[in-house]
Write an enzyme that holds these catalytic residues in place. Sequence first.
Site, PDB file in Angstrom:
ATOM      1  N   GLY A  96      39.374  50.048  33.233  1.00 29.53           N
ATOM      2  CA  GLY A  96      38.912  49.410  34.460  1.00 29.53           C
ATOM      3  C   GLY A  96      37.413  49.236  34.599  1.00 29.53           C
ATOM      4  N   ARG A 140      61.160  40.828  32.976  1.00 27.95           N
ATOM      5  CA  ARG A 140      59.778  40.463  33.309  1.00 27.95           C
ATOM      6  C   ARG A 140      59.727  39.826  34.703  1.00 27.95           C
ATOM      7  NH1 ARG A 140      55.909  40.136  29.806  1.00 27.95           N
ATOM      8  NH2 ARG A 140      57.160  39.852  27.952  1.00 27.95           N
ATOM      9  N   ARG A 142      50.145  42.929  30.473  1.00 24.59           N
ATOM     10  CA  ARG A 142      51.487  42.362  30.572  1.00 24.59           C
ATOM     11  C   ARG A 142      51.351  40.849  30.615  1.00 24.59           C
ATOM     12  NH1 ARG A 142      55.565  45.063  29.533  1.00 24.59           N
ATOM     13  NH2 ARG A 142      56.830  43.732  30.872  1.00 24.59           N
ATOM     14  N   ASN A 195      41.700  35.507  34.778  1.00 23.75           N
ATOM     15  CA  ASN A 195      41.781  36.512  33.724  1.00 23.75           C
ATOM     16  C   ASN A 195      40.452  36.537  32.973  1.00 23.75           C
ATOM     17  OD1 ASN A 195      43.007  38.422  31.948  1.00 23.75           O
ATOM     18  ND2 ASN A 195      43.317  36.793  30.453  1.00 23.75           N
ATOM     19  N   HIS A 221      38.943  37.389  29.129  1.00 21.82           N
ATOM     20  CA  HIS A 221      39.406  37.553  27.752  1.00 21.82           C
ATOM     21  C   HIS A 221      38.191  37.782  26.849  1.00 21.82           C
ATOM     22  CE1 HIS A 221      42.070  37.075  24.349  1.00 21.82           C
ATOM     23  NE2 HIS A 221      41.162  36.301  23.789  1.00 21.82           N
ATOM     24  N   GLN A 243      28.734  41.523  28.756  1.00 21.15           N
ATOM     25  CA  GLN A 243      28.736  40.158  29.310  1.00 21.15           C
ATOM     26  C   GLN A 243      29.932  39.941  30.245  1.00 21.15           C
ATOM     27  OE1 GLN A 243      26.062  38.240  28.920  1.00 21.15           O
ATOM     28  NE2 GLN A 243      25.323  40.004  27.758  1.00 21.15           N
ATOM     29  N   GLU A 244      31.069  40.561  29.907  1.00 17.14           N
ATOM     30  CA  GLU A 244      32.244  40.452  30.784  1.00 17.14           C
ATOM     31  C   GLU A 244      31.885  40.905  32.200  1.00 17.14           C
ATOM     32  OE1 GLU A 244      35.955  42.120  29.309  1.00 17.14           O
ATOM     33  OE2 GLU A 244      35.278  41.905  27.254  1.00 17.14           O
TER      34      GLU A 244
HETATM   35  C1  GRF Z   1      38.402  43.800  28.408  1.00 17.25           C
HETATM   36  O1  GRF Z   1      37.849  43.638  27.137  1.00 17.25           O
HETATM   37  C2  GRF Z   1      39.058  42.516  28.860  1.00 17.25           C
HETATM   38  O2  GRF Z   1      38.412  41.399  28.384  1.00 17.25           O
HETATM   39  C3  GRF Z   1      40.432  42.631  28.265  1.00 17.25           C
HETATM   40  O3  GRF Z   1      40.776  43.983  28.379  1.00 17.25           O
HETATM   41  C4  GRF Z   1      39.588  44.767  28.408  1.00 17.25           C
HETATM   42  C5  GRF Z   1      39.655  45.584  29.657  1.00 17.25           C
HETATM   43  O4  GRF Z   1      38.599  46.491  29.759  1.00 17.25           O
HETATM   44  N1  GRF Z   1      41.341  41.704  28.922  1.00 17.25           N
HETATM   45  P1  GRF Z   1      38.381  47.276  31.125  1.00 17.25           P
HETATM   46  O5  GRF Z   1      39.702  47.958  31.457  1.00 17.25           O
HETATM   47  O6  GRF Z   1      37.941  46.305  32.161  1.00 17.25           O
HETATM   48  O7  GRF Z   1      37.313  48.295  30.787  1.00 17.25           O
END
Ligand code: GRF
Length: 219
Positions: free
Chosen positions: A15, A68, A94, A110, A112, A176-177
Amino acid sequence: MSRKLRIGALASGGGTNLQAIIDRCQDGSLPAEIVLVISNNQDAGALERANRAGISTLCIDHRRHASREEFDRAVVGALQEAKVDLVILAGFMRIISEIFVEAFPNRIMNIHPALLPAFPGLHVQRKALEYGVRFSGCTVHFVDIGTDTGPIIIQAVVPVLDADTEATLSARILEQEHKIYPRAIQLFAEGRLRVEGRRVSIDPPDDRCPPSLVNPAIH
Ligand code: GRF
């Protein structure tokens, strides 16, 4: 004052993305409020982070649902009850069904850890290294019924270095995320995202891009 955007978050893991968004909501720089965090994994660090921030949490175990679709109905029901405007997937492991996507059209995002459409799916930092790409990065996109195929909102480019391991590349991408996910949510909250087919436009635009990126750099 206009009402804050109500966010429902789904996470299965540590998280850190969720935390970046919680922090931006709390410091007031993101005009939004996470009202519910759902996980399919009761040990998810994301649930602990939400609890610490005083956010309601729910664990919905997919193994207790026959299909699902049934699992997704339970998740959608909880999100609707919480009256969320936007659903964010933050490391949610999921695949979601049509039932879910249709309940929140262009209202599920989302993140990625690759530059889509390159390297969809899992273990993508390793795949990028193995392939030998010079750049990877991360993508925030709206969710459609495919896996990692929906309209792209923001991408950040991260150079792949010769010395990189899966861990070092993942760590630089994650940094960067944590920047682009809150930013994409902010654009949504400000009502600036328009989706037409595959393309998402930002209105008014953010036009501060460098003309190009080259790796290795040419001096
Ligand atoms: C991240 O790398 C995200 O891009 C991918 O799963 C990872 C989750 O990391 N979908 P976190 O749980 O937010 O630390």
